[in-house]
Design a protein around this motif. Sequence first.
Motif, PDB file in Angstrom:
ATOM      1  N   ARG B  81       0.832  -1.213   0.000  1.00 17.91           N
ATOM      2  CA  ARG B  81       0.000   0.000   0.000  1.00 17.91           C
ATOM      3  C   ARG B  81       0.865   1.260   0.000  1.00 17.91           C
ATOM      4  N   LEU B  82       1.996   1.166   0.675  1.00 20.96           N
ATOM      5  CA  LEU B  82       2.921   2.305   0.626  1.00 20.96           C
ATOM      6  C   LEU B  82       3.355   2.550  -0.812  1.00 20.96           C
ATOM      7  N   GLY B  83       3.716   1.480  -1.504  1.00 20.35           N
ATOM      8  CA  GLY B  83       4.119   1.620  -2.894  1.00 20.35           C
ATOM      9  C   GLY B  83       3.032   2.257  -3.725  1.00 20.35           C
ATOM     10  N   VAL B  84       1.808   1.759  -3.538  1.00 16.13           N
ATOM     11  CA  VAL B  84       0.699   2.295  -4.320  1.00 16.13           C
ATOM     12  C   VAL B  84       0.461   3.754  -3.981  1.00 16.13           C
ATOM     13  N   CYS B  85       0.538   4.078  -2.694  1.00 20.40           N
ATOM     14  CA  CYS B  85       0.323   5.476  -2.303  1.00 20.40           C
ATOM     15  C   CYS B  85       1.365   6.388  -2.936  1.00 20.40           C
ATOM     16  N   TYR B  86       2.601   5.929  -2.937  1.00 25.66           N
ATOM     17  CA  TYR B  86       3.645   6.757  -3.538  1.00 25.66           C
ATOM     18  C   TYR B  86       3.379   6.996  -5.013  1.00 25.66           C
ATOM     19  N   THR B  87       2.798   6.034  -5.702  1.00 19.65           N
ATOM     20  CA  THR B  87       2.551   6.247  -7.125  1.00 19.65           C
ATOM     21  C   THR B  87       1.502   7.338  -7.360  1.00 19.65           C
ATOM     22  N   HIS B  88       0.828   7.733  -6.303  1.00 16.27           N
ATOM     23  CA  HIS B  88      -0.144   8.816  -6.416  1.00 16.27           C
ATOM     24  C   HIS B  88       0.317  10.075  -5.700  1.00 16.27           C
ATOM     25  N   SER B  89       1.592  10.126  -5.402  1.00 18.40           N
ATOM     26  CA  SER B  89       2.133  11.285  -4.701  1.00 18.40           C
ATOM     27  C   SER B  89       3.043  12.063  -5.638  1.00 18.40           C
ATOM     28  N   PHE B  90       3.708  13.027  -5.038  1.00 16.44           N
ATOM     29  CA  PHE B  90       4.689  13.795  -5.825  1.00 16.44           C
ATOM     30  C   PHE B  90       6.081  13.183  -5.734  1.00 16.44           C
ATOM     31  N   GLU B  91       6.171  12.045  -5.062  1.00 17.21           N
ATOM     32  CA  GLU B  91       7.472  11.363  -4.971  1.00 17.21           C
ATOM     33  C   GLU B  91       7.290   9.940  -5.456  1.00 17.21           C
ATOM     34  N   LYS B  92       6.818   9.826  -6.644  1.00 18.52           N
ATOM     35  CA  LYS B  92       6.401   8.528  -7.168  1.00 18.52           C
ATOM     36  C   LYS B  92       7.529   7.500  -7.144  1.00 18.52           C
ATOM     37  N   ALA B  93       8.745   7.943  -7.445  1.00 19.28           N
ATOM     38  CA  ALA B  93       9.848   7.005  -7.593  1.00 19.28           C
ATOM     39  C   ALA B  93      10.122   6.226  -6.313  1.00 19.28           C
ATOM     40  N   LYS B  94       9.665   6.768  -5.174  1.00 18.09           N
ATOM     41  CA  LYS B  94       9.922   6.077  -3.908  1.00 18.09           C
ATOM     42  C   LYS B  94       9.078   4.822  -3.756  1.00 18.09           C
ATOM     43  N   CYS B  95       8.170   4.629  -4.671  1.00 18.40           N
ATOM     44  CA  CYS B  95       7.293   3.455  -4.560  1.00 18.40           C
ATOM     45  C   CYS B  95       8.071   2.153  -4.723  1.00 18.40           C
ATOM     46  N   LEU B  96       9.175   2.195  -5.484  1.00 19.81           N
ATOM     47  CA  LEU B  96       9.803   0.953  -5.932  1.00 19.81           C
ATOM     48  C   LEU B  96      10.285   0.082  -4.774  1.00 19.81           C
ATOM     49  N   SER B  97      10.980   0.675  -3.830  1.00 18.59           N
ATOM     50  CA  SER B  97      11.551  -0.147  -2.752  1.00 18.59           C
ATOM     51  C   SER B  97      10.456  -0.865  -1.981  1.00 18.59           C
ATOM     52  N   HIS B  98       9.329  -0.215  -1.788  1.00 16.48           N
ATOM     53  CA  HIS B  98       8.228  -0.837  -1.042  1.00 16.48           C
ATOM     54  C   HIS B  98       7.564  -1.940  -1.853  1.00 16.48           C
ATOM     55  N   LEU B  99       7.411  -1.681  -3.129  1.00 16.60           N
ATOM     56  CA  LEU B  99       6.767  -2.684  -3.976  1.00 16.60           C
ATOM     57  C   LEU B  99       7.667  -3.920  -4.102  1.00 16.60           C
ATOM     58  N   GLU B 100       8.984  -3.681  -4.225  1.00 20.13           N
ATOM     59  CA  GLU B 100       9.896  -4.826  -4.285  1.00 20.13           C
ATOM     60  C   GLU B 100       9.844  -5.612  -2.977  1.00 20.13           C
ATOM     61  N   LYS B 101       9.756  -4.877  -1.875  1.00 22.98           N
ATOM     62  CA  LYS B 101       9.704  -5.536  -0.575  1.00 22.98           C
ATOM     63  C   LYS B 101       8.427  -6.349  -0.462  1.00 22.98           C
ATOM     64  N   ALA B 102       7.325  -5.752  -0.879  1.00 24.88           N
ATOM     65  CA  ALA B 102       6.032  -6.430  -0.809  1.00 24.88           C
ATOM     66  C   ALA B 102       6.076  -7.709  -1.634  1.00 24.88           C
TER      67      ALA B 102
END
Lengths: 349, 682
Positions: B81-102
């Motif tokens: 969910r963190l990854g998904v939230c980041y994809t809707h923020s102004f810091e989209k690139a930060k989503c990757l580490s969370h999505l990889e972790k998930a």
Amino acid sequence: MRKLVLACFGAACFNMSAQDTVKIKTALTPEQEAQNAYNLGLEFMGKKDYNAAIENFSKAIQFKPNFDKAYYNRGFAKFDSKNYQGSIDDYNKVLEFMPTNTDALFGKAQSYYALNKKDSCSLYLNKVTLVDEQYSKAFYLLGQLKFEEGEYKDAITEYDKAIAAKADYAYAYNDRASAKKQLGDDAGAIVDYEKAVANDNKLFFAYNNLGSCKRNKGDNTGAVDAYNKAIALKADYYVALNNRGSAKLNLNDLAGAIADFDAALKIKTDYALAMNNMASVYIKKREYKAAVEWSNKAIQADPKSGAAYLNRGIAKQMLRDEDGCCADWKKAAELGVNVGKSYSAGFCE
Amino acid sequence: MRKIFLNIMLVVGISVASYAQNVPFEKSSFPDKKDEYKEAKAQLKMGDEQFEMGEFAYRNALPYYLKAQAFNPNNDMLNFRLGVCYTHSFEKAKCLSHLEKAFQLNPKIDPKIQFYLGYGYQLNLQWDKAIAAYEAYKKTVSTKETPEIKLVDKRIYECQSGRELVKNPIRAFIDNVGNNINSPYNDYTPVISADESVMMFTSRRPGTTGNGVDEGLNEPFEDIYVSFKKGKTWTTAVNLGEPVNTNEHDAVVSLSPDGQKLISFNGKKNGGDMFISDLKGNKWGEPENMGKAINSKGHEPSATFSFDGKTIYFVSDREGGFGGHDIYMSKVNAKGKWETATNVGSILNTEYDEDAVYMLPDGKTMYFSSRGHNSMGGYDIFKTTLENGIWTKPENMGYPVNSPDNDVFFQLAANGVHAYYSTANNGGYGGQDIYRITLLGPEKQPVLLNEDNLLASVAAPVSDFKADKIKVEGPKITVLKGIIRDDKTKEPLEASIELIDNTLNEVIAVFKSNSTTGRFLVSLPSGKNYGIAVKRDGYLFHSENFDIPATADYAEVDKVVDLKKVEVGQTIVLRNIFFDFNKATIRPESANELDRLIKLLTDNPTLKIELGSHTDSKGSDEYNQKLSQSRSQSVVTYLIGKGIGTDRLVAKGYGESVPVATNDTEEGRQQNRRTDFKILSK
């Protein structure tokens, strides 16, 4: 008996009695004195001892006031020792004796050239060619005069005549090539430079010029090859080393380019062209600080180097020194490198 | 064997240990951290509440989720969910580490995990991984779900575009315009005057007119701000104020090149309409609706004037377009009203959204953003030019101006070098920020300097001196000339001059000197040993010798001969008496000279003479003395043999003791080597 004795001893007499014979010092005739002095003068000319040569030719003239050869060669000696007016005076004496002596006429022309009296030089060269249509050196020098005035087509015409009079005139081939090069005819220039070196394979400058033509045509590999020959003939030829470095830079051999520019600078430590080209290499390498340093050296060596200012501006732009970059491009434009103006447009306020 | 088994187990154990395991957000997972768990769980719940409100609230969930994450970083769903939230923020690139972790914690965490992973890789410019993830996701999607397939294919195409665009990045500096303009809030849509002296932009910072707040996004309403360029610095941005800013959303759309007309967007009516204001002095007039030709029932968020103000290009999602928002054009008529708008066509418009149009003052170059064409993700900025009434194929502005995120509102200054845009991709002060792009153009080629030696005679001057020596030739003759005088009075004398060939012992010729002047001249052809004898009655004879080689050239000899009377004490050198080398043997060539001496003694029967012999200084004194004595004795012996009385002759050897010339030269030594006679008595 005495006669017999004489017969027996006659053959051996001279040598064995030589020590007891009194020899009296003899004097030479003026003609002989003149000739001996003249010959001695020639020997000194061969040794490039021009003062001694002049002294002996003068002595020869003293003994023989109408000694035209002595006047001529004294004129030559004066020319080589940069006494151009003196050489003209002597050639004039020769011309008093022989008004159509082409060598003396040519000598005068050369002296006028050295005195930067180009009109007089041209006048006498034309006199030479009127007398002798095959006097190739006169056509050559006429060509040079035209070349220096920027009249390259006329220069080529004169070089044509020089070559017609002397088919293996390597120097004329070289200069004709250079005239063609100045007219933008690199292909024609290449042909003539190659003829120059075919007639004299020691012409280091012709190889260099050939290389530059090839570089202009984008044949940087051929250019390097030609520069190699120039440098092989003259190891301290910094001009060719710098040119070869540029050809290598065009071939993206940056290490090779640096080595050549470095070699040129070792020979001529204040060679602004090589310093500037070092800056160019470092711009290509994206080492902009080094590029600025080399541009600084180039500018110090030649404060009117517009190219160095331009290159320094390029490097400063990448180092985010906007004020410095703009000042340099402006200066480059002032010094005639117009692209500095277009670089400044928009970027510099 | 057991050792190998143990080693295998060790490797497996390590492998297992390097991958974290999912930690459920449950009390039992944190037996020793009950209080902390309670707090983290509360944060998680609040985050979930935001998340479940929908996409528009995703970024609001972020602060809560991040706090929960800080407590439990290894929960699969939280990371997802963190990854998904980041994809809707102004810091989209930060989503990757969370999505990889998930994905690592639970590959089946969500049916769309691969899709989101693909997006995460795309946002981080990892094109190949992105494509692989999208392809993996695509395999899980039913072929009947055409829109989803189409979306994935679009993403894959974006990655392929991105891969190519990043290979050849454009040369540009991208600089944040600074905190006189940017705030910790969203600042975007910069518009500039042609000379960059004025910038207006939209901001969602506190202090908006009317203090309205967008509850969904929890952000203040949009307002328009203005800043001015003083030298190289922008002034602190100020709210443009009323009447342009209202209590609603007021966003800047466009500024005319001269900065005198402003198009703004007001969100109140019809889903948002565009208004135009004129600058009167330093005050903006009341915004006027641009009319129905421009404003429709749809959404018109962007517009730009042509340089002459007679044409407007604007964006609308009205019906009849190619899909989403399209670019339209309208011209102003004679009455100052905008005519019915026309779609600019499919060269520019795609089935996806186009937005943020900007026309350069050159009248033919336009920049716009699009989600279509070869975008590398979201909106990318494109450039097109109007050539003979037809737009050229849009050209992607390239990386790094464009990114996989939304890149919009590109405004190029008239100088063609500076451009302004907004992005959240580069860090900054918070949210979206405004940046200035300095377009550097193609790589500037450094200038090389070269020279050549064009003229041969300058490069290598040649001295063509060439002259042959003169062969010095004259008659092979020696002219002996001179004067004969009385030794004492120096009066000229007439005398006879005998020319003798010493080798043949023959008198060749006899000459006479002039009786008045005493002058004489004798020619001696080269190649003989000559003896010269000058005679006159009453005087002692004078002797000379000339040994002239055959090769000798012309020479002249001037000689003064002083004849001496026969007097006691007078000495005459006998130049034509020769001896064998180092011996006292008289040579035959001496005959004539000796005959002359005999005649003298015969003609003067009472004469007594001393025969002297001299040497040069070479050799020892003793040797020279001995030799000279022997030689003089030889002469005496000869004379006695010829009948001269012994009492009339004295032989004396002087050695080197009486030199008449220097012994330092050969000439001098020759002079010293002599035989002479001295009159002792008469």
